[in-house]
Write a protein that holds these residues in place. Sequence first.
Motif, short mmCIF file in Angstrom:
data_model
loop_
_atom_site.label_atom_id
_atom_site.label_comp_id
_atom_site.label_asym_id
_atom_site.label_seq_id
_atom_site.Cartn_x
_atom_site.Cartn_y
_atom_site.Cartn_z
N LEU A 199 0.90 -1.30 0.01
CA LEU A 199 -0.20 -0.17 -0.12
C LEU A 199 0.63 1.19 0.03
N LEU A 200 0.80 2.07 -1.26
CA LEU A 200 1.65 3.36 -1.20
C LEU A 200 0.65 4.46 -0.74
N LEU A 201 0.83 5.05 0.50
CA LEU A 201 -0.06 6.06 0.78
C LEU A 201 0.77 6.98 0.45
N THR A 202 -0.18 8.24 -0.20
CA THR A 202 0.45 9.35 -0.83
C THR A 202 -0.90 10.51 -0.58
N GLY A 234 4.92 12.88 -14.68
CA GLY A 234 5.15 13.60 -13.50
C GLY A 234 5.65 12.56 -12.40
N GLY A 235 5.27 13.07 -11.16
CA GLY A 235 5.30 12.18 -9.97
C GLY A 235 4.82 10.98 -9.98
N MET A 236 3.92 10.58 -10.60
CA MET A 236 3.20 9.28 -10.89
C MET A 236 3.93 8.19 -11.38
N ILE A 237 4.88 8.76 -12.14
CA ILE A 237 5.74 7.74 -12.94
C ILE A 237 6.73 6.84 -11.88
N PRO A 238 7.44 7.59 -11.03
CA PRO A 238 8.18 6.68 -10.01
C PRO A 238 7.32 5.93 -9.19
N LYS A 239 6.13 6.17 -9.05
CA LYS A 239 5.36 5.37 -7.80
C LYS A 239 4.89 4.39 -8.59
N THR A 240 4.47 4.23 -9.97
CA THR A 240 3.84 3.32 -10.81
C THR A 240 4.94 2.20 -11.20
N GLU A 241 6.25 2.74 -11.38
CA GLU A 241 7.28 1.97 -11.64
C GLU A 241 7.84 1.22 -10.56
N THR A 242 7.57 1.66 -9.21
CA THR A 242 7.80 0.91 -8.03
C THR A 242 6.72 -0.17 -7.93
N ALA A 243 5.55 0.30 -8.30
CA ALA A 243 4.42 -0.76 -8.40
C ALA A 243 4.67 -2.11 -9.33
N LEU A 244 5.24 -1.56 -10.37
CA LEU A 244 5.48 -2.62 -11.60
C LEU A 244 6.94 -3.72 -11.05
N VAL A 254 -0.41 -4.02 -5.83
CA VAL A 254 0.28 -2.81 -5.10
C VAL A 254 -1.00 -1.85 -5.23
N VAL A 255 -1.29 -1.18 -4.14
CA VAL A 255 -2.32 -0.17 -4.42
C VAL A 255 -1.77 1.47 -3.99
N ILE A 256 -2.01 2.42 -5.04
CA ILE A 256 -1.77 3.74 -4.74
C ILE A 256 -3.09 4.55 -4.11
N LEU A 257 -2.98 5.00 -2.89
CA LEU A 257 -4.12 5.36 -2.33
C LEU A 257 -3.88 6.50 -1.52
N ASP A 258 -4.74 7.61 -1.35
CA ASP A 258 -4.67 8.86 -0.49
C ASP A 258 -4.75 8.54 1.11
N GLY A 259 -3.44 8.63 1.43
CA GLY A 259 -3.00 8.29 2.93
C GLY A 259 -3.96 9.19 3.80
N ARG A 260 -4.22 10.54 3.43
CA ARG A 260 -4.92 11.57 4.16
C ARG A 260 -6.25 11.14 4.33
N ALA A 261 -6.84 10.29 3.61
CA ALA A 261 -8.32 9.58 3.81
C ALA A 261 -8.56 8.96 5.00
N PRO A 262 -9.48 9.02 5.90
CA PRO A 262 -9.55 8.35 7.25
C PRO A 262 -9.63 6.78 6.97
N THR A 277 -6.03 3.00 -6.39
CA THR A 277 -5.75 2.23 -7.73
C THR A 277 -5.28 0.90 -7.31
N LEU A 278 -5.86 -0.26 -7.53
CA LEU A 278 -5.14 -1.48 -7.23
C LEU A 278 -4.61 -1.82 -8.62
N ILE A 279 -3.09 -2.32 -8.61
CA ILE A 279 -2.21 -2.75 -9.69
C ILE A 279 -1.98 -4.05 -9.43
N ARG A 280 -2.30 -5.09 -10.51
CA ARG A 280 -2.07 -6.45 -10.36
C ARG A 280 -1.58 -6.90 -11.61
#
Length: 297
Positions: A199-202, A234-244, A254-262, A277-280
């Motif tokens: 889980l990548l909280l961003t 932009g900044g989403m490229i390194p996150k998605t490359e980490t996911a891959l 791998v899930v990229i999600l808003d860590g500010r959300a309760p 977003t769930l990436i499989r």
Amino acid sequence: MTSDWIATARTLNQALPMLQRYDGAVVVIKLGGNAMGDDEAMESFARDVVLMRMVGVNPVVVHGGGPMINAMLEKLGIVSEFVAGKRVTDKPTVEVVEMVLSGLVNKRIVQAICSQGGKAVGLSGKDASLMVCDQADASLGFVGTPAQVNASFLRDLFDKGIIPVIAPLGAGRGGETFNVNGDTAAGAIAAALEADRLLLLTDIEGVKDAEGEVLSELSAEAIRGMIQTGVIAGGMIPKTETALAAIDGGVRGVVILDGRAPNACLLELYTQHGAGTLIRPAQRVGREPAAPPPPRS
């Protein structure tokens, strides 16, 4: 009985299949500097992590701390140089990075988890040779890329009910201290553990399509295509490359999600809708995988 109590009971009842699904699973959580929020947000995050441990999940928290590092460098009058937009980490800078990440930030998270009844231990990649690194780029100084991860040490902690909280620092083969990108460190640790989820909280809701709508689920192939066409930029490229990279290394999703959300982590793991977003490796309908993970030796 109030309607709130009834709704709470219904929610727990509906979560049973997901609770069963993730029993014994390894979930690596990357907590970003901006996603840490204030003390109330940290308390809520810690409570979620302790709850996950109590219902059978083996959580690992890997944290960043960029804003805190920047504040301390400014306070100490240390000026950073940048090469191609990346910070050059010289010896004085890496000393500050270690002080802030392993000290101030790491212990704040550990204390928050312990205050909620969990058993957390703060570590960096230098402890127990947890993360051995090679230098990423000589022009960037003490910036490392993980080469080896001591996964068996983390599994020993799981067996004792301990929640590892890891600062993204690594040891070089010659005894150097390397600063490691938090997402990269989390991905490497998740791959070494063959984690069920990373889980990548961003500070964004997830991966967006060309129209700006958040996508609930994507395959690894779709992510590669969106990078090539410029939809992911932009900044989403390194996150998605980490996911891959994590998926290629054996992570189931791998899930990229808003860590500010309760309660973002709980929403992702224990509801059918999920969060972000769930990436499989291959896209399937629905958050629940087709089969539970195999038993771990």
